[in-house]
Design an enzyme around this catalytic site. Structure first.
Site, PDB file in Angstrom:
ATOM      1  CB  CYS A  78      -0.983  -0.008   1.155  1.00 30.53           C
ATOM      2  SG  CYS A  78      -0.233  -0.374   2.753  1.00 30.53           S
ATOM      3  CG  HIS A 161      -0.180   3.037   5.873  1.00 31.92           C
ATOM      4  ND1 HIS A 161      -0.172   1.774   5.306  1.00 31.92           N
ATOM      5  CD2 HIS A 161       0.608   2.949   6.970  1.00 31.92           C
ATOM      6  CE1 HIS A 161       0.572   0.959   6.020  1.00 31.92           C
ATOM      7  NE2 HIS A 161       1.061   1.652   7.046  1.00 31.92           N
TER       8      HIS A 161
END
Length: 475
Positions: A78, A161
């Protein structure tokens, strides 16, 4: 010419030269809604060919615009893809090449004064690998920062993130941040979103016990749209779904229970449905406010689907892996009047292309002091996929240990894909003839293997990619 005719001519000339009024100006600046789903696999949508998942709202998005068959995430995990989307630059150039560890995952070291630079590796690893950073540096220019000079309001909702608190969305150009923090997964999908080890760090306060996270995120996104309907806006909607923990509304999950499907499969399908619900909420709000025709909507995923909860067949493997199941993802774009409906494109494209596409659509100026690796897809999508891009190669660089046989780099050139393992063989596949990557042609086509290897070396060198080195302490 009589006096009345003269007056009419002068009036018409005046109208022709009048500047746009403030009310008309937003018509020249489309809103942008970027929907980035977490871990959504290439086959997790019915418009992609699945007969298991129910995704009517996402299918409608594809029907009203263009769907890419050969779209790629910039990494099989990710954080690198998220940095590539935000910057238009390869992860190797940005320096984020693996998923970023949250503070609770660092053994109590907290936030260091700077990102690590020393190569790492234990005695059982043949190679020392470059360290992954704890944040994407402030020097990178994000989509929100690119659009700010044009008067865009910007909002991030969901998974970020890309760093610790000082690198949260509001420190990277966004006006509003909802739930974006250093976490790569939610504490829970149910309000009050608690977990004994980690939490949302104050970025999402509970409000209704039992409320499902994806629906809460969609509600926050819709509220932002309502509040900024009279000005151009950029909404970065990034649901934590469909990442683990695999949790779902029980009643929805039950509708996916059937022979050959596990309880985890059913819950995962319900998670996918929650994302479809969210797309329906966001698209519905745009329609309600009359914003549909001047809003570019982009839908994609940050990497391939996780093996177990889903199945990426006919693609090989899944999240984290160098094969197509790890990096090929859905990509849909809708912009009525600009992008023809019911169109598809088999042009190989990547996460790095989204920032330059958004820049071209909005009239934003790309930074001139750095390399932008992506290409604008605007002409391609305006043509309904008929106008291709200039010939180019796409590359991936994962200089870390995750699965055997270790660190790897990839190049795709036309239909050819080469995977180079730092500790193993070179694999060569023709994706047009062998989408499942079952026939390694490396030994049969040595000249092509050498050619693509050389191209890959040149690309990685140009990106300043950090390459693993021999480990002197290997035993």
């Amino acid at each position: 010419m009589n006096r009345l005719a003269l007056i009419l001519v002068v009036a018409l000339m005046h109208l022709c030269w009048m500047p746009l009024t403030d009310a008309a100006a937003p018509e020249q600046q489309p809103n942008v809604v970027l929907i980035l789903v977490d871990d959504l696999g290439w086959m997790d949508l019915s418009c992609q060919g699945s007969d298991y998942f129910r995704t009517p709202n996402i299918d409608a998005l594809a029907n009203d615009g263009i769907r890419f068959t050969d779209a790629y995430a910039a990494c099989a995990v990710c954080s690198p893809t998220r940095s590539a989307i935000m910057t238009g630059r390869y992860p190797a150039r940005v320096g984020v090449t693996d998923w970023i560890r949250a503070r609770f995952q660092r053994g109590g070291i907290g936030t260091p004064s700077e990102n690590p630079t020393e190569f790492v590796g234990g005695p059982k690893q043949k190679l020392l690998c470059p360290p992954n950073p704890y944040w994407m540096e402030h020097e990178e220019v994000t989509i929100a920062e690119l659009l700010a000079p044009l008067g865009y309001a910007s909002c991030h909702v969901g998974k970020w993130h890309l760093g610790d608190p000082e690198w949260y969305p509001t420190h990277q150009g966004f006006d509003v941040n909802v739930a974006g923090c250093d976490l790569g997964q939610p504490p829970s999908y149910f309000d009050p979103y608690t977990h004994e080890r980690y939490h949302f760090d104050g970025q999402l306060e509970p409000r209704k016990e039992g409320e499902f996270l994806t629906h809460r995120e969609a509600d926050e996104a819709a509220e932002f749209i309502r509040e900024h309907k009279d000005e151009p806006f950029f909404l970065n909607y990034c649901p934590y779904a469909v990442h683990t923990p695999i949790q779902a509304i029980e009643e929805v999950a039950k509708t996916y229970e059937r022979e050959g499907k596990s309880a985890v499969n059913a819950k995962y399908a319900a998670l996918v449905e929650s994302v479809d619900d969210a797309v329906g909420t966001i698209v519905g709000e745009l329609e309600k406010l009359g914003l549909t025709d001047r809003t570019l909507v982009i839908f994609t995923s940050d990497n391939g689907g996780l093996i177990g909860p889903t199945n990426n067949a006919p693609l090989r493997s899944g999240k984290g892996y160098a094969y197509e199941g790890g990096i090929r993802v859905p990509l849909i774009m809708k912009w009525p009047g600009v992008i023809p409906a019911q169109t598809t494109s088999d042009e190989p494209v990547m996460s790095i292309d989204l920032l330059p596409t958004i820049a071209a659509a909005t009239g934003a100026t790309l930074p001139s002091d750095r390399t932008i690796d992506g290409e604008s897809l605007l002409s391609l999508v305006q043509s309904g996929g008929e106008e291709g891009l200039e010939e180019r190669v796409l590359t991936w660089h994962f200089p870390h240990y995750r699965h055997a046989p270790g660190p790897y780099s990839i190049i795709r050139s036309g239909d050819w894909k080469l995977i180079r393992w730092d500790e193993g063989p070179v694999e060569l596949y023709n994706l047009d003839e062998d989408l499942g990557e079952t026939k390694n042609l490396s030994d049969k086509l040595p000249e092509l293997r050498v050619e693509l290897n050389a191209k890959l070396d040149a690309e990685l060198k140009a990106q300043g990619a950090k390459i693993p080195v021999p480990n002197p302490n290997y035993r």
